[in-house]
Motif scaffolding. Structure first.
Motif, mmCIF file in Angstrom:
data_model
loop_
_atom_site.group_PDB
_atom_site.id
_atom_site.type_symbol
_atom_site.label_atom_id
_atom_site.label_comp_id
_atom_site.label_asym_id
_atom_site.label_seq_id
_atom_site.Cartn_x
_atom_site.Cartn_y
_atom_site.Cartn_z
ATOM 1 N N GLY A 225 8.284 -3.084 -2.269
ATOM 2 C CA GLY A 225 8.494 -1.867 -1.501
ATOM 3 C C GLY A 225 7.263 -0.995 -1.347
ATOM 4 N N ILE A 226 6.093 -1.462 -1.797
ATOM 5 C CA ILE A 226 4.860 -0.680 -1.723
ATOM 6 C C ILE A 226 3.971 -1.236 -0.610
ATOM 7 C CG2 ILE A 226 2.848 0.193 -2.951
ATOM 8 C CD1 ILE A 226 5.499 1.157 -4.088
ATOM 9 N N VAL A 227 3.643 -0.408 0.390
ATOM 10 C CA VAL A 227 2.717 -0.793 1.459
ATOM 11 C C VAL A 227 1.312 -0.431 0.988
ATOM 12 C CG1 VAL A 227 2.054 -0.453 3.861
ATOM 13 C CG2 VAL A 227 4.479 -0.377 3.213
ATOM 14 N N ARG A 228 0.419 -1.433 0.989
ATOM 15 C CA ARG A 228 -0.919 -1.254 0.436
ATOM 16 C C ARG A 228 -1.999 -1.407 1.503
ATOM 17 N NH1 ARG A 228 2.139 -3.229 -3.768
ATOM 18 N NH2 ARG A 228 1.610 -2.375 -5.836
ATOM 19 N N ALA A 229 -3.169 -0.832 1.219
ATOM 20 C CA ALA A 229 -4.315 -0.962 2.124
ATOM 21 C C ALA A 229 -4.783 -2.413 2.129
ATOM 22 C CB ALA A 229 -5.442 -0.037 1.671
ATOM 23 N N GLU A 230 -5.110 -2.901 3.309
ATOM 24 C CA GLU A 230 -5.565 -4.289 3.445
ATOM 25 C C GLU A 230 -7.076 -4.415 3.367
ATOM 26 O OE1 GLU A 230 -3.874 -5.802 7.026
ATOM 27 O OE2 GLU A 230 -1.808 -5.754 6.259
ATOM 28 N N GLU A 231 -7.804 -3.269 3.369
ATOM 29 C CA GLU A 231 -9.253 -3.305 3.285
ATOM 30 C C GLU A 231 -9.768 -1.972 2.763
ATOM 31 O OE1 GLU A 231 -10.759 -3.938 7.185
ATOM 32 O OE2 GLU A 231 -9.824 -2.167 8.037
ATOM 33 N N VAL A 232 -11.062 -1.954 2.433
ATOM 34 C CA VAL A 232 -11.705 -0.728 1.970
ATOM 35 C C VAL A 232 -11.907 0.205 3.158
ATOM 36 C CG1 VAL A 232 -13.797 0.237 0.928
ATOM 37 C CG2 VAL A 232 -12.875 -1.938 0.092
ATOM 38 N N GLY A 233 -11.681 1.502 2.969
ATOM 39 C CA GLY A 233 -11.880 2.430 4.074
ATOM 40 C C GLY A 233 -11.595 3.862 3.678
ATOM 41 N N LEU A 234 -11.744 4.753 4.661
ATOM 42 C CA LEU A 234 -11.475 6.177 4.495
ATOM 43 C C LEU A 234 -10.282 6.535 5.365
ATOM 44 C CD1 LEU A 234 -12.717 8.748 3.131
ATOM 45 C CD2 LEU A 234 -13.800 9.209 5.315
ATOM 46 N N VAL A 235 -9.277 7.187 4.794
ATOM 47 C CA VAL A 235 -8.049 7.515 5.515
ATOM 48 C C VAL A 235 -8.320 8.653 6.500
ATOM 49 C CG1 VAL A 235 -5.685 8.349 5.301
ATOM 50 C CG2 VAL A 235 -6.590 6.733 3.627
ATOM 51 N N ASP A 236 -8.019 8.411 7.765
ATOM 52 C CA ASP A 236 -8.181 9.444 8.807
ATOM 53 C C ASP A 236 -6.916 10.273 8.979
ATOM 54 O OD1 ASP A 236 -10.769 8.552 9.480
ATOM 55 O OD2 ASP A 236 -9.902 6.940 10.661
ATOM 56 N N ALA A 237 -5.770 9.616 8.923
ATOM 57 C CA ALA A 237 -4.515 10.337 9.138
ATOM 58 C C ALA A 237 -3.366 9.599 8.463
ATOM 59 C CB ALA A 237 -4.231 10.496 10.633
ATOM 60 N N VAL A 238 -2.492 10.355 7.811
ATOM 61 C CA VAL A 238 -1.249 9.823 7.256
ATOM 62 C C VAL A 238 -0.128 10.318 8.155
ATOM 63 C CG1 VAL A 238 0.278 9.746 5.263
ATOM 64 C CG2 VAL A 238 -2.202 9.879 4.921
ATOM 65 N N LEU A 239 0.523 9.404 8.843
ATOM 66 C CA LEU A 239 1.470 9.756 9.898
ATOM 67 C C LEU A 239 2.921 9.600 9.472
ATOM 68 C CD1 LEU A 239 -0.448 7.895 12.748
ATOM 69 C CD2 LEU A 239 -0.648 10.296 12.100
ATOM 70 N N VAL A 240 3.158 9.341 8.182
ATOM 71 C CA VAL A 240 4.520 9.175 7.682
ATOM 72 C C VAL A 240 4.855 10.319 6.730
ATOM 73 C CG1 VAL A 240 4.516 6.674 7.934
ATOM 74 C CG2 VAL A 240 3.711 7.686 5.806
ATOM 75 N N GLU A 241 6.162 10.568 6.585
ATOM 76 C CA GLU A 241 6.642 11.605 5.680
ATOM 77 C C GLU A 241 7.762 11.044 4.817
ATOM 78 O OE1 GLU A 241 7.644 15.343 7.489
ATOM 79 O OE2 GLU A 241 6.249 14.990 9.145
ATOM 80 N N GLU A 242 7.822 11.519 3.595
ATOM 81 C CA GLU A 242 8.866 11.071 2.682
ATOM 82 C C GLU A 242 10.249 11.393 3.245
ATOM 83 O OE1 GLU A 242 10.308 12.101 -1.856
ATOM 84 O OE2 GLU A 242 8.157 12.156 -1.384
ATOM 85 N N GLY A 243 11.129 10.392 3.206
ATOM 86 C CA GLY A 243 12.496 10.568 3.684
ATOM 87 C C GLY A 243 12.681 10.335 5.166
ATOM 88 N N LYS A 244 11.603 10.135 5.909
ATOM 89 C CA LYS A 244 11.693 9.961 7.361
ATOM 90 C C LYS A 244 11.743 8.481 7.745
ATOM 91 C CE LYS A 244 11.590 14.296 8.553
ATOM 92 N NZ LYS A 244 10.465 14.875 9.286
ATOM 93 N N GLU A 245 12.433 8.204 8.843
ATOM 94 C CA GLU A 245 12.484 6.852 9.400
ATOM 95 C C GLU A 245 11.298 6.638 10.338
ATOM 96 O OE1 GLU A 245 14.763 4.495 8.841
ATOM 97 O OE2 GLU A 245 16.230 5.643 7.666
ATOM 98 N N ILE A 246 10.723 5.444 10.294
ATOM 99 C CA ILE A 246 9.679 5.073 11.243
ATOM 100 C C ILE A 246 10.100 3.781 11.929
ATOM 101 C CG2 ILE A 246 7.667 6.232 10.272
ATOM 102 C CD1 ILE A 246 7.085 3.862 8.597
ATOM 103 N N LEU A 247 9.887 3.715 13.226
ATOM 104 C CA LEU A 247 10.320 2.570 14.007
ATOM 105 C C LEU A 247 9.275 1.465 13.976
ATOM 106 C CD1 LEU A 247 11.805 4.399 17.122
ATOM 107 C CD2 LEU A 247 13.002 3.612 15.062
ATOM 108 N N ARG A 248 9.742 0.271 14.186
ATOM 109 C CA ARG A 248 8.849 -0.892 14.216
ATOM 110 C C ARG A 248 7.765 -0.695 15.270
ATOM 111 N NH1 ARG A 248 10.917 -7.160 14.851
ATOM 112 N NH2 ARG A 248 8.887 -8.172 14.649
ATOM 113 N N GLY A 249 6.513 -0.932 14.889
ATOM 114 C CA GLY A 249 5.387 -0.792 15.803
ATOM 115 C C GLY A 249 4.707 0.551 15.741
#
Length: 429
Positions: A225-249
């Motif tokens: 259940g943990i989505v992890r970073a696939e590469e090294v980088g700097l986060v520009d934006a976090v577009l998800v919120e706890e408790g919210k639904e996100i659609l495929r894509g």
């Protein structure tokens, strides 16, 4: 004074008064006329500028996209954080995934059991058929022996010819039955095995479909259940919120490598792109974070930088030019993705370049006022005539125009002390 002298003096006074009155009349008349300054159309190029909205991106940008309809249970990363490959970004609800995965596992187990049962059935039938076939072959062997030795088994001393013939026909009939039973047993074995093979293929096909669906399910959901970073980088934006639904894509997290160039992107219509084919300057005004040493707090301030390495590409729609420029030597990354962009470019070569104030607009048509000569009571006078033009390029100071008339042959009104209309007499300064 003689009469002749008097008349001469009177004539002189008359003409002097006439000249004076003419001068006064002309002065009064001229005082009522608009005074205009003019400019001549020249050949050349003009620089153009335009201010529009741009958006920042990165040359080595990446993003984490929802691979199914997810519900976020926890956010574990924030904007601006440096992450390594495998760093937890956010957690999602995987309860439905686990139920579905167990259903697939149960289906695979059921198919495996069916395949094992088919193999056991085939093995049992093979043993039984082999035993029965051996019995039938022994029977055939015995019947052939009896048929060949009918006279020895039933000697003429005890049996008549008719009896021996009857026994022989009975043996031959039993032989035919035994041989037919062998053929039927072999055909039955082949038919049964063909049926099992078809069943095996159907079950194997179901296995493959379920395995593909299981792999796809595992691709869409991390097991823990943990989505992890696939590469090294700097986060520009976090577009998800706890408790919210996100659609495929949908995008969940955007990030870039530390070595990425910062890109400013903006669009122009096809028509505007004609005037900005080759950019000379791209000035970008943006917000950035800095440190206020006096107050010991982080503040947001505005900075302006020049971009370099300008490129453009036509959008697949054919309606928009998409421009990209590289931002160099930025001390800190922009706070917002949006920025104010002012672009500059040198236009092509034009036959008629005028000061911008020369071109007027009446309804939907553009025009200039050309100064022309005419005869008047006081000699040569100047009047203005309306000449329609079309703007090809312009900036705040200059404008390039085309016209059906040869406007290069005239002086064009640039400024005036009073409103001027076509046909009006003017004074040229």
């Amino acid at each position: 004074m003689t009469k002749k002298k008097f008349i001469l003096s009177l004539t002189v006074v008359f003409f002097a008064l006439l000249l004076l009155f003419t001068f006064i009349s002309k002065s009064v008349y001229n005082a009522t006329l608009p005074v205009v300054t003019t400019a001549k159309a020249v050949k050349g190029s003009i620089s153009q500028t335009k201010t529009l909205e741009g958006e920042f991106s990165y040359s080595d940008a990446s993003k984490v996209t929802a691979r199914d309809n997810w519900r976020v249970t926890e956010v574990m990363v924030e904007t601006g954080r440096q992450v390594d490959e495998g760093t937890p970004l956010f957690a999602i609800d995987v309860s439905d995934y686990r139920v579905q995965r167990q259903n697939y596992a149960d289906s695979l187990l059921k198919i495996s059991t069916q395949l094992e049962e088919l193999d056991a059935q085939a093995e049992a039938e093979e043993i039984a058929n082999a035993r029965k076939l051996d019995e039938l072959k022994q029977q055939v062997k015995l019947l052939n022996y009896q048929i060949r030795n009918i006279n020895g088994i039933y000697p003429s001393s005890s049996y008549t010819m008719v009896q021996r013939q009857n026994y022989k026909r009975n043996f031959e009939m039993d032989l035919v039955k035994a041989e037919n039973s062998i053929a039927a047993l072999e055909e039955q074995s082949l038919t049964a095995e063909d049926g099992r093979q078809r069943t095996r293929k159907e079950l194997a096909s179901q296995q493959e479909v379920i395995a593909v669906e299981l792999d796809e399910l595992d691709r869409r959901y991390p097991a823990d259940g943990i989505v992890r970073a696939e590469e090294v980088g700097l986060v520009d934006a976090v577009l998800v919120e706890e408790g919210k639904e996100i659609l495929r894509g949908e995008d969940c997290v955007t990030m870039h490598r530390g070595s990425s160039d910062i890109i400013i992107e903006f669009d122009l219509s096809v028509e505007e792109g004609e005037s900005f084919q080759k950019l000379s300057t791209v000035s970008v005004e943006y917000s950035k974070r800095s440190w206020d040493e006096v107050r010991r707090v982080a503040i947001t301030e505005t900075d302006t930088k020049m971009a370099e390495d300008h490129t453009r590409q036509m959008d697949p729609s054919g309606k928009v030019w998409h421009y990209k420029s590289v931002m160099k030597d930025m001390e800190s990354p922009p706070v917002s993705k949006k920025a104010k962009v002012t672009i500059g470019a040198m236009s092509g070569y034009f036959e008629n370049v005028l000061p911008a104030s020369c071109v007027k607009k009446d309804a939907d048509k553009e025009y200039v006022l050309a100064v022309k000569e005419k005869d008047s009571l006081f000699g040569k006078a100047y009047y203005v005539e309306k000449v329609e033009v079309e703007t090809k390029a312009k900036n705040s100071k200059e404008v390039a125009v085309t016209s059906k008339d040869v406007i290069g042959a005239y002086e064009i009104v640039e400024t005036t002390t009073l409103p001027v209309y076509p046909g009006m007499t003017v004074l040229v300064r």
